[in-house]
Design a protein around this motif. Structure first.
Motif, PDB file in Angstrom:
ATOM      1  N   GLY A   1       0.783  -1.220   0.000  1.00  0.00           N
ATOM      2  CA  GLY A   1       0.000   0.000   0.000  1.00  0.00           C
ATOM      3  C   GLY A   1       0.819   1.277   0.000  1.00  0.00           C
ATOM      4  O   GLY A   1       0.485   2.247  -0.684  1.00  0.00           O
TER       5      GLY A   1
ATOM      6  N   GLY B   1      -5.427  -2.601   1.329  1.00  0.00           N
ATOM      7  CA  GLY B   1      -6.158  -1.999   0.219  1.00  0.00           C
ATOM      8  C   GLY B   1      -7.239  -1.034   0.653  1.00  0.00           C
ATOM      9  O   GLY B   1      -7.500  -0.036  -0.021  1.00  0.00           O
TER      10      GLY B   1
ATOM     11  N   VAL C   1      -5.438   2.221   1.332  1.00  0.00           N
ATOM     12  CA  VAL C   1      -5.007   2.848   0.083  1.00  0.00           C
ATOM     13  C   VAL C   1      -6.202   3.509  -0.603  1.00  0.00           C
ATOM     14  O   VAL C   1      -6.128   4.654  -1.045  1.00  0.00           O
ATOM     15  CB  VAL C   1      -4.340   1.820  -0.866  1.00  0.00           C
ATOM     16  CG1 VAL C   1      -4.046   2.454  -2.225  1.00  0.00           C
ATOM     17  CG2 VAL C   1      -3.073   1.262  -0.244  1.00  0.00           C
TER      18      VAL C   1
END
Length: 151
Positions: free
Chosen positions: A36, A63, A66
């Motif tokens: 990330g 994720g 991010v």
């Protein structure tokens, strides 16, 4: 021909290679990140990225994190491509700002088709508007004066 730039983020090198190879064969320019933090560095260094394909389960910044960070600065399309596929995971991904959610294992043809659909949908809204020394970056929602961001 101007190739659309796509960022593929996955901690599994094999998965990144598969996705990157197929996207490259489909005519895209692919950048890769294995976590990330690297993804965010690449994303901010490349304001012309058109789509982010993002795994959820990664060490360090996952994720979800991010996706949330990118959404603070940009409306670039994000496709979550992950093994986490129950309904709550999909809902969470979409709530955090993902535009699409694909569960692994997946069809490469379906992934490429979804990428093309998102690109087509976002074609016009990604273009910078420039007048003299002022540029409006619609994707990142920033104004540049003499190539410097202004708040």
């Amino acid at each position: 021909m101007n190739k659309s730039k796509i960022l593929v983020v996955d901690d599994e090198a094999r998965m990144r290679k598969i996705v990157s190879d197929f996207l490259t064969k489909a005519g895209f320019l692919v950048l890769e990140a294995e976590d990330g933090l690297e993804a965010l560095d690449i994303f901010y260094d490349n304001p012309d990225i058109k789509i982010v394909i993002l795994d959820v389960m990664m060490p360090g910044l996952d994720g979800w994190g991010v996706c949330k960070e990118i959404r603070k600065e940009s409306k670039v399309p994000i496709i979550m491509l992950t093994a986490k596929g129950d309904d709550m995971d999909k809902i969470l991904g979409l709530e955090y700002g993902a535009d699409d959610y694909i569960k692994k294992p997946f069809s490469v043809i379906e992934l490429i088709t979804r990428v093309k659909v998102l690109l087509r949908r976002n074609e016009k809204t990604d273009e910078d508007i420039t007048l003299d020394n002022i540029t409006i970056n619609q994707k990142r929602h920033i104004v540049l004066i003499d190539n410097e961001a202004k708040e």
